[in-house]
Design an enzyme around this catalytic site. Structure first.
Site, PDB file in Angstrom:
ATOM      1  N   PRO A  11       0.786  -1.234   0.000  1.00 53.42           N
ATOM      2  CA  PRO A  11       0.000   0.000   0.000  1.00 53.42           C
ATOM      3  C   PRO A  11       0.823   1.292   0.000  1.00 53.42           C
ATOM      4  O   PRO A  11       1.826   1.387   0.711  1.00 53.42           O
ATOM      5  CB  PRO A  11      -0.815  -0.101   1.302  1.00 53.42           C
ATOM      6  CG  PRO A  11      -0.875  -1.542   1.610  1.00 53.42           C
ATOM      7  CD  PRO A  11       0.357  -2.170   1.033  1.00 53.42           C
ATOM      8  N   ASN A  12       0.346   2.216  -0.784  1.00 55.04           N
ATOM      9  CA  ASN A  12       0.852   3.594  -0.875  1.00 55.04           C
ATOM     10  C   ASN A  12       2.155   3.738  -1.672  1.00 55.04           C
ATOM     11  O   ASN A  12       2.593   4.848  -1.942  1.00 55.04           O
ATOM     12  CB  ASN A  12       1.029   4.221   0.524  1.00 55.04           C
ATOM     13  CG  ASN A  12      -0.274   4.239   1.303  1.00 55.04           C
ATOM     14  OD1 ASN A  12      -1.254   4.811   0.838  1.00 55.04           O
ATOM     15  ND2 ASN A  12      -0.314   3.592   2.456  1.00 55.04           N
ATOM     16  N   ARG A  19       5.116  10.904  -2.225  1.00 56.71           N
ATOM     17  CA  ARG A  19       4.696  10.687  -0.854  1.00 56.71           C
ATOM     18  C   ARG A  19       5.890  10.883   0.083  1.00 56.71           C
ATOM     19  O   ARG A  19       6.915  10.210  -0.056  1.00 56.71           O
ATOM     20  CB  ARG A  19       4.207   9.243  -0.760  1.00 56.71           C
ATOM     21  CG  ARG A  19       4.085   8.679   0.598  1.00 56.71           C
ATOM     22  CD  ARG A  19       4.088   7.156   0.507  1.00 56.71           C
ATOM     23  NE  ARG A  19       3.787   6.595   1.797  1.00 56.71           N
ATOM     24  CZ  ARG A  19       4.122   5.380   2.179  1.00 56.71           C
ATOM     25  NH1 ARG A  19       4.763   4.580   1.355  1.00 56.71           N
ATOM     26  NH2 ARG A  19       3.822   4.962   3.368  1.00 56.71           N
ATOM     27  N   TYR A  24      11.067   8.937   1.767  1.00 60.38           N
ATOM     28  CA  TYR A  24      11.151   7.893   0.736  1.00 60.38           C
ATOM     29  C   TYR A  24      11.875   8.332  -0.534  1.00 60.38           C
ATOM     30  O   TYR A  24      12.081   7.510  -1.435  1.00 60.38           O
ATOM     31  CB  TYR A  24       9.737   7.400   0.395  1.00 60.38           C
ATOM     32  CG  TYR A  24       9.025   6.787   1.585  1.00 60.38           C
ATOM     33  CD1 TYR A  24       9.471   5.599   2.150  1.00 60.38           C
ATOM     34  CD2 TYR A  24       7.910   7.406   2.171  1.00 60.38           C
ATOM     35  CE1 TYR A  24       8.837   5.040   3.247  1.00 60.38           C
ATOM     36  CE2 TYR A  24       7.258   6.854   3.265  1.00 60.38           C
ATOM     37  CZ  TYR A  24       7.732   5.676   3.802  1.00 60.38           C
ATOM     38  OH  TYR A  24       7.108   5.110   4.888  1.00 60.38           O
ATOM     39  N   ASN A  75       8.425  -5.453  -0.751  1.00 62.67           N
ATOM     40  CA  ASN A  75       8.288  -4.339   0.189  1.00 62.67           C
ATOM     41  C   ASN A  75       6.798  -4.312   0.548  1.00 62.67           C
ATOM     42  O   ASN A  75       5.996  -3.748  -0.189  1.00 62.67           O
ATOM     43  CB  ASN A  75       8.720  -3.019  -0.440  1.00 62.67           C
ATOM     44  CG  ASN A  75       8.610  -1.874   0.568  1.00 62.67           C
ATOM     45  OD1 ASN A  75       8.023  -2.044   1.646  1.00 62.67           O
ATOM     46  ND2 ASN A  75       9.164  -0.724   0.225  1.00 62.67           N
ATOM     47  N   ALA A  78       3.051  -0.971   4.793  1.00 58.39           N
ATOM     48  CA  ALA A  78       2.433  -1.068   6.126  1.00 58.39           C
ATOM     49  C   ALA A  78       1.995  -2.493   6.477  1.00 58.39           C
ATOM     50  O   ALA A  78       1.900  -2.845   7.661  1.00 58.39           O
ATOM     51  CB  ALA A  78       1.256  -0.106   6.220  1.00 58.39           C
ATOM     52  N   GLU A  99      13.145  -9.167   1.852  1.00 60.21           N
ATOM     53  CA  GLU A  99      12.276  -8.068   2.303  1.00 60.21           C
ATOM     54  C   GLU A  99      13.037  -6.748   2.167  1.00 60.21           C
ATOM     55  O   GLU A  99      14.197  -6.658   2.590  1.00 60.21           O
ATOM     56  CB  GLU A  99      11.920  -8.330   3.776  1.00 60.21           C
ATOM     57  CG  GLU A  99      11.045  -7.285   4.424  1.00 60.21           C
ATOM     58  CD  GLU A  99      10.754  -7.630   5.898  1.00 60.21           C
ATOM     59  OE1 GLU A  99      11.063  -8.770   6.342  1.00 60.21           O
ATOM     60  OE2 GLU A  99      10.240  -6.750   6.602  1.00 60.21           O
ATOM     61  N   HIS A 101      12.829  -2.469   2.693  1.00 60.82           N
ATOM     62  CA  HIS A 101      12.207  -1.222   3.139  1.00 60.82           C
ATOM     63  C   HIS A 101      13.096  -0.070   2.705  1.00 60.82           C
ATOM     64  O   HIS A 101      14.316  -0.104   2.938  1.00 60.82           O
ATOM     65  CB  HIS A 101      12.028  -1.198   4.659  1.00 60.82           C
ATOM     66  CG  HIS A 101      11.153  -2.312   5.115  1.00 60.82           C
ATOM     67  ND1 HIS A 101       9.792  -2.295   4.912  1.00 60.82           N
ATOM     68  CD2 HIS A 101      11.442  -3.499   5.685  1.00 60.82           C
ATOM     69  CE1 HIS A 101       9.282  -3.429   5.357  1.00 60.82           C
ATOM     70  NE2 HIS A 101      10.263  -4.179   5.825  1.00 60.82           N
ATOM     71  N   ARG A 108      12.437   4.615  13.167  1.00 58.15           N
ATOM     72  CA  ARG A 108      11.145   5.305  13.133  1.00 58.15           C
ATOM     73  C   ARG A 108      10.240   4.865  14.280  1.00 58.15           C
ATOM     74  O   ARG A 108      10.718   4.331  15.274  1.00 58.15           O
ATOM     75  CB  ARG A 108      10.509   5.086  11.740  1.00 58.15           C
ATOM     76  CG  ARG A 108      11.414   5.606  10.612  1.00 58.15           C
ATOM     77  CD  ARG A 108      10.826   5.369   9.241  1.00 58.15           C
ATOM     78  NE  ARG A 108       9.566   6.108   9.072  1.00 58.15           N
ATOM     79  CZ  ARG A 108       8.713   5.879   8.086  1.00 58.15           C
ATOM     80  NH1 ARG A 108       8.977   4.946   7.176  1.00 58.15           N
ATOM     81  NH2 ARG A 108       7.602   6.579   7.996  1.00 58.15           N
TER      82      ARG A 108
HETATM   83  C1  DQA Z   1       8.182   1.029   4.160  1.00 65.00           C
HETATM   84  C2  DQA Z   1       8.153   1.232   5.679  1.00 65.00           C
HETATM   85  C3  DQA Z   1       6.782   0.948   6.247  1.00 65.00           C
HETATM   86  O1  DQA Z   1       6.792   1.127   7.649  1.00 65.00           O
HETATM   87  C4  DQA Z   1       5.778   1.903   5.652  1.00 65.00           C
HETATM   88  O2  DQA Z   1       4.485   1.600   6.114  1.00 65.00           O
HETATM   89  C5  DQA Z   1       5.827   1.958   4.172  1.00 65.00           C
HETATM   90  C6  DQA Z   1       7.096   1.850   3.471  1.00 65.00           C
HETATM   91  C7  DQA Z   1       9.526   1.437   3.535  1.00 65.00           C
HETATM   92  O3  DQA Z   1       9.746   1.079   2.381  1.00 65.00           O
HETATM   93  O4  DQA Z   1      10.333   2.110   4.167  1.00 65.00           O
HETATM   94  O5  DQA Z   1       4.806   2.182   3.528  1.00 65.00           O
HETATM   95  O6  DQA Z   1       7.965  -0.344   3.891  1.00 65.00           O
END
Ligand code: DQA
Length: 145
Positions: A11-12, A19, A24, A75, A78, A99, A101, A108
């Site tokens: 998501p997002n 964003r 990011y 990735n 959330a 994985e 991020h 954070r």
């Molecule tokens: C994320 C970190 C997550 O905590 C967050 O919800 C994201 C992006 C990252 O790529 O740093 O949406 O996965």
């Protein structure tokens, strides 16, 4: 046969580049896709980058990867911190799972410190910006060699 790697994004992440760029960065998911496709070609891997804001869609792609891919880079955004269902789906996949991020989740909020997906992941990259995807793909190349 060329090996295929699914690069799944939760998501997002469709808004990557727009964003919270202070967290990011300014690169978009299309930029990430292009970098991974180019690197994949160099190291002999076919890449398929996918993104959804829907948990069920991510799970369906993991199921699809069982037959269509040899490795998964994910990735989960959330969903990392909430989804037992994504973990369960990854546990049905036989190949390597990495994985990624973009941000350093450990620096954070405390709710970002726990990952369900890490229970399954063979490796985790956090805090390398979007470069983390290419690093994961290089590692995937070694794992699938
Ligand atoms: C994320 C970190 C997550 O905590 C967050 O919800 C994201 C992006 C990252 O790529 O740093 O949406 O996965």
């Amino acid at each position: 046969m060329t090996k295929t790697v699914y690069i799944l994004n939760g998501p997002n992440l469709n808004l990557l580049g727009k964003r919270q760029p202070e967290i990011y960065g300014h690169d978009t998911l299309a930029d990430v896709e292009a970098v991974c496709a180019e690197l994949g070609e160099k190291i002999g891997l076919k890449t398929r980058l996918l993104q959804s804001n829907w948990e069920g869609q991510i799970i369906d792609w993991i199921h699809e990867a069982r037959d269509a891919a040899q490795g998964i880079i994910i990735n989960p955004a959330a969903l990392t911190h909430t989804s037992v269902a994504v973990l369960d789906a990854l546990n049905t996949f036989d190949g390597p799972v990495l994985e990624v991020h973009i941000s350093n989740v450990h620096q954070r909020e405390s709710f970002r410190h726990h990952s369900y997906v890490s229970q399954r992941a063979d490796g985790v990259i956090a805090g390398f910006g979007v470069e983390g995807y290419a690093l994961a793909l290089r590692r995937m190349g070694r794992l699938l060699a």
